[in-house]
Design an enzyme around this catalytic site. Structure first.
Site, PDB file in Angstrom:
ATOM      1  N   ASN A 286       0.866  -1.239  -0.082  1.00  0.00           N
ATOM      2  CA  ASN A 286       0.023   0.065  -0.073  1.00  0.00           C
ATOM      3  C   ASN A 286       0.799   1.314  -0.074  1.00  0.00           C
ATOM      4  O   ASN A 286       0.402   2.248  -0.698  1.00  0.00           O
ATOM      5  CB  ASN A 286      -0.949  -0.012   1.182  1.00  0.00           C
ATOM      6  CG  ASN A 286      -1.462   1.205   1.556  1.00  0.00           C
ATOM      7  OD1 ASN A 286      -2.381   1.896   0.832  1.00  0.00           O
ATOM      8  ND2 ASN A 286      -0.814   2.218   2.564  1.00  0.00           N
ATOM      9  N   GLY A 288       2.751   4.542  -0.733  1.00  0.00           N
ATOM     10  CA  GLY A 288       3.076   4.935  -1.952  1.00  0.00           C
ATOM     11  C   GLY A 288       3.106   6.704  -1.763  1.00  0.00           C
ATOM     12  O   GLY A 288       2.627   7.094  -0.864  1.00  0.00           O
ATOM     13  N   LEU A 295       5.693  16.771 -17.073  1.00  0.00           N
ATOM     14  CA  LEU A 295       7.120  16.201 -17.409  1.00  0.00           C
ATOM     15  C   LEU A 295       8.046  17.232 -17.567  1.00  0.00           C
ATOM     16  O   LEU A 295       9.126  17.146 -17.040  1.00  0.00           O
ATOM     17  CB  LEU A 295       6.773  15.398 -18.737  1.00  0.00           C
ATOM     18  CG  LEU A 295       8.095  14.456 -19.237  1.00  0.00           C
ATOM     19  CD1 LEU A 295       8.395  13.788 -17.985  1.00  0.00           C
ATOM     20  CD2 LEU A 295       7.615  13.634 -20.398  1.00  0.00           C
ATOM     21  N   ALA A 296       7.661  18.290 -18.336  1.00  0.00           N
ATOM     22  CA  ALA A 296       8.594  19.251 -18.615  1.00  0.00           C
ATOM     23  C   ALA A 296       9.489  19.536 -17.373  1.00  0.00           C
ATOM     24  O   ALA A 296      10.370  20.122 -17.516  1.00  0.00           O
ATOM     25  CB  ALA A 296       8.151  20.501 -19.440  1.00  0.00           C
ATOM     26  N   TYR A 351       3.717   9.036 -11.678  1.00  0.00           N
ATOM     27  CA  TYR A 351       2.880   7.989 -10.664  1.00  0.00           C
ATOM     28  C   TYR A 351       2.173   7.274 -11.563  1.00  0.00           C
ATOM     29  O   TYR A 351       1.940   6.061 -11.260  1.00  0.00           O
ATOM     30  CB  TYR A 351       1.873   9.184  -9.760  1.00  0.00           C
ATOM     31  CG  TYR A 351       1.078   8.450  -8.995  1.00  0.00           C
ATOM     32  CD1 TYR A 351       1.482   8.087  -7.737  1.00  0.00           C
ATOM     33  CD2 TYR A 351      -0.262   8.468  -9.342  1.00  0.00           C
ATOM     34  CE1 TYR A 351       0.418   7.615  -6.806  1.00  0.00           C
ATOM     35  CE2 TYR A 351      -1.213   7.843  -8.518  1.00  0.00           C
ATOM     36  CZ  TYR A 351      -1.009   7.606  -7.245  1.00  0.00           C
ATOM     37  OH  TYR A 351      -1.788   6.975  -6.101  1.00  0.00           O
TER      38      TYR A 351
HETATM   39  P1  NAD Z   1      -0.852   8.428   2.396  1.00  0.00           P
HETATM   40  O1  NAD Z   1       0.128   9.502   2.100  1.00  0.00           O
HETATM   41  O2  NAD Z   1      -2.028   9.023   3.278  1.00  0.00           O
HETATM   42  O3  NAD Z   1      -0.045   7.235   3.089  1.00  0.00           O
HETATM   43  C1  NAD Z   1       0.705   6.554   2.383  1.00  0.00           C
HETATM   44  C2  NAD Z   1       1.821   5.807   3.542  1.00  0.00           C
HETATM   45  O4  NAD Z   1       2.958   5.263   2.897  1.00  0.00           O
HETATM   46  C3  NAD Z   1       2.324   6.877   4.812  1.00  0.00           C
HETATM   47  O5  NAD Z   1       2.066   6.510   5.792  1.00  0.00           O
HETATM   48  C4  NAD Z   1       3.768   6.898   4.284  1.00  0.00           C
HETATM   49  O6  NAD Z   1       4.599   7.291   5.504  1.00  0.00           O
HETATM   50  C5  NAD Z   1       3.908   5.636   3.759  1.00  0.00           C
HETATM   51  N1  NAD Z   1       5.258   5.623   2.904  1.00  0.00           N
HETATM   52  C6  NAD Z   1       5.612   6.398   2.121  1.00  0.00           C
HETATM   53  N2  NAD Z   1       6.899   5.916   1.715  1.00  0.00           N
HETATM   54  C7  NAD Z   1       7.316   4.792   2.282  1.00  0.00           C
HETATM   55  C8  NAD Z   1       8.460   4.076   2.427  1.00  0.00           C
HETATM   56  N3  NAD Z   1       9.405   4.582   1.761  1.00  0.00           N
HETATM   57  N4  NAD Z   1       8.504   3.235   3.189  1.00  0.00           N
HETATM   58  C9  NAD Z   1       7.567   2.679   4.127  1.00  0.00           C
HETATM   59  N5  NAD Z   1       6.327   3.403   3.957  1.00  0.00           N
HETATM   60  C10 NAD Z   1       6.330   4.555   3.260  1.00  0.00           C
HETATM   61  O7  NAD Z   1      -1.679   7.954   1.299  1.00  0.00           O
HETATM   62  P2  NAD Z   1      -2.781   7.156   0.809  1.00  0.00           P
HETATM   63  O8  NAD Z   1      -3.887   8.322   0.320  1.00  0.00           O
HETATM   64  O9  NAD Z   1      -3.302   6.616   2.200  1.00  0.00           O
HETATM   65  O10 NAD Z   1      -2.534   6.043  -0.271  1.00  0.00           O
HETATM   66  C11 NAD Z   1      -2.151   4.904  -0.101  1.00  0.00           C
HETATM   67  C12 NAD Z   1      -1.844   4.068  -1.452  1.00  0.00           C
HETATM   68  O11 NAD Z   1      -3.207   4.183  -2.190  1.00  0.00           O
HETATM   69  C13 NAD Z   1      -0.916   4.765  -2.244  1.00  0.00           C
HETATM   70  O12 NAD Z   1      -0.373   3.680  -2.938  1.00  0.00           O
HETATM   71  C14 NAD Z   1      -1.605   5.573  -2.859  1.00  0.00           C
HETATM   72  O13 NAD Z   1      -0.890   5.865  -4.404  1.00  0.00           O
HETATM   73  C15 NAD Z   1      -2.903   4.739  -3.500  1.00  0.00           C
HETATM   74  N6  NAD Z   1      -4.024   5.526  -3.858  1.00  0.00           N
HETATM   75  C16 NAD Z   1      -4.681   6.661  -3.331  1.00  0.00           C
HETATM   76  C17 NAD Z   1      -5.628   7.541  -3.736  1.00  0.00           C
HETATM   77  C18 NAD Z   1      -6.247   8.339  -2.911  1.00  0.00           C
HETATM   78  O14 NAD Z   1      -7.350   9.077  -3.352  1.00  0.00           O
HETATM   79  N7  NAD Z   1      -5.750   8.608  -1.633  1.00  0.00           N
HETATM   80  C19 NAD Z   1      -6.092   7.233  -5.136  1.00  0.00           C
HETATM   81  C20 NAD Z   1      -5.379   6.202  -5.739  1.00  0.00           C
HETATM   82  C21 NAD Z   1      -4.597   5.423  -5.350  1.00  0.00           C
END
Ligand code: NAD
Length: 445
Positions: A286, A288, A295-296, A351
């Site tokens: 999870n 992320g 991109l530019a 992303y």
């Molecule tokens: P968030 O930022 O609230 O939580 C992400 C967590 O990942 C944080 O606690 C952070 O500390 C941890 N993390 C980041 N880098 C890390 C690392 N190197 N090692 C260990 N932990 C690490 O984000 P969220 O909104 O809860 O998103 C969770 C997942 O869902 C992500 O993969 C995100 O891409 C995906 N997502 C979220 C949404 C949304 O609308 N919030 C939409 C699509 C996908």
């Protein structure tokens, strides 16, 4: 994180304005609470002649104690309309869809469920069958867009021989656990079936790893997997240590402070899981991050950071957990993708690259996990109300919230419930799927 528009739309004045101007009407979705039945009203179950799933569907409805009608009762409101469409093998027979749903669709209750049960088109014996089964997808996705008051519609494609593997999926899609899932196509393949001893605690005795568990979606995943009986190993970066311990304590699990991008992370993680827990059953990738820029204007550091956390680290962890059999037989890998990985998104080349890569990982590893009696699947969330999306500028945020069939954002628990369905021992046939939890967003297929 509050949706002020939704509150306004439910007020007396709001209802009037929303109705008059044809504005989005975000109906309050029914969500799952322990003890709640799968269906809160009767189901209408139909079958096209020759259907091979109707008996199994009936058995599931009986198991969840739902009142089931096979003939429509006038003036009756239905919590679910279910059609076994596996018998449809020509375009002429698609009329069965019209015959069943047209008279019944207005009788669907609030937060009702439309379910079409089909076959895997590629398994059909002839061209006409493949065409007809593929056609079910367009029907279902369009119904999803027409439903009001929190209704959802899905197509479940069941492989021949997988008829007995539909229970966990029906329980999920019919219940309030799938509140924010609509317009999806779920594929079920043949697999050795294990039924949980207790459907209220299907993960009892299993060990789950959740990365990024200290907040947002990750914390909700830990909550739901813990509720379902798993021991949850909650992982996050050391800087999140305090929040992480709080979540781990709340769910009766343990915490592991680790940056998953560090060189020794896969080794340390595998050793931790092997020595403390004798392996792991469920791995949820999870963690992320986003570092948005077009991109530019994107510096290399933004590109590298997102690729490292969202994709490369997962591959490295999988290599060790699979290579050393730390993931037990029958184990589950569950990845977080995003609708940005399906449709692309302005300012998110880095992303979206990772989130599409995650879908590639599911495709590539599904056969290997199948050989191990396990599965790999992904969830692709749309707009979920978290700290990540609260930071999005107001107008972009409002567009993201409303541009879906349910006209609102989802909650972290909606993603978590979908993951719990993948993790359920009875979901052994649910392999290689990417299910969007996006209220049927207008972005992407
Ligand atoms: P968030 O930022 O609230 O939580 C992400 C967590 O990942 C944080 O606690 C952070 O500390 C941890 N993390 C980041 N880098 C890390 C690392 N190197 N090692 C260990 N932990 C690490 O984000 P969220 O909104 O809860 O998103 C969770 C997942 O869902 C992500 O993969 C995100 O891409 C995906 N997502 C979220 C949404 C949304 O609308 N919030 C939409 C699509 C996908």
């Amino acid at each position: 994180m509050t949706d002020r528009y939704q509150k306004f739309a439910r007020s007396g004045l709001g209802r009037f304005v929303v109705g008059r101007l044809g504005l989005p009407d975000p109906y309050p979705l029914r969500r799952f609470h322990p003890g709640q039945p799968v269906l809160t009203g009767p189901a209408l179950l139909g079958a096209a002649p020759g259907g091979r799933l109707v008996e199994q569907a009936q058995a599931v409805l009986k198991a969840v104690q739902a009142e089931t009608h096979t003939e429509r009762v006038p003036d009756q409101r239905y919590a679910a309309l279910i059609l076994d469409a596996t018998g449809i093998t020509s375009s002429e027979q698609l009329h069965e869809l019209y015959d069943f749903f047209h008279p019944a669709i207005r009788s669907l209750a609030a937060c009702g469920r439309v379910l079409v049960l089909g076959s895997r088109p590629e398994e059909e014996l002839d061209t006409a069958g493949r065409i007809a089964q593929r056609a079910l997808e367009g029907f279902t996705r369009s119904v999803g867009k027409e439903l009001r008051r929190g209704g959802t519609a899905q197509l479940v494609q069941v492989a021949v021989g997988a008829e007995h593997g539909i229970e966990s999926t029906l329980r999920f899609l019919l219940s309030a656990r799938s509140a924010y899932v609509s317009g999806q196509v779920v594929r079920i393949e043949r697999a050795e079936q294990t039924e949980p001893a207790d459907w209220d605690r299907p993960l009892a005795g299993s060990v789950a790893l959740v990365t990024g568990a200290s907040r947002g979606i990750g914390a909700a995943i830990a909550d739901v997997l813990g509720r379902d009986g798993a021991h949850v190993v909650c992982l996050d970066v050391p800087a999140q240590g305090a929040d992480l311990s709080e979540v781990a304590n709340r769910v009766g699990g343990t915490s592991l402070q680790l940056d998953i991008t560090s060189a020794d992370a896969p080794r340390r993680l595998a050793d931790h899981l092997a020595t403390r827990h004798d392996g792991v059953d469920i791995v949820v990738h999870n963690a992320g991050i986003t570092r948005d820029k077009t991109l530019a204007g994107m510096d290399e550091a933004r590109w590298n950071a997102v690729l490292a956390v969202n994709l490369t680290s997962q591959e490295r962890v999988n290599d060790v957990l699979l290579g050393e059999d730390v993931l037990r037989r029958g184990g589950r890998i569950i990845d977080l993708s995003s609708i940005a990985g399906i449709a692309g998104n302005l300012g998110q080349t880095n992303y979206a690259t990772t989130k599409a890569g995650v879908i590639g990982m599911v495709d590539a590893l599904a056969p290997e996990l199948r050989r191990r009696g396990g599965t790999i699947n992904a969830v692709a969330p749309g707009f979920i109300e978290t700290r990540m999306t609260a930071a999005v500028p107001l107008f972009v945020r409002e567009a993201g919230r409303r541009m879906n069939s349910l006209a609102q954002g989802g909650l972290p628990v909606d993603v978590a419930e979908t993951i719990a369905w993948y993790a359920n021992p009875a979901s052994a046939g649910v392999n290689g799927n990417v299910v969007r939890v996006c209220g049927q967003s207008l972005l992407g297929a």
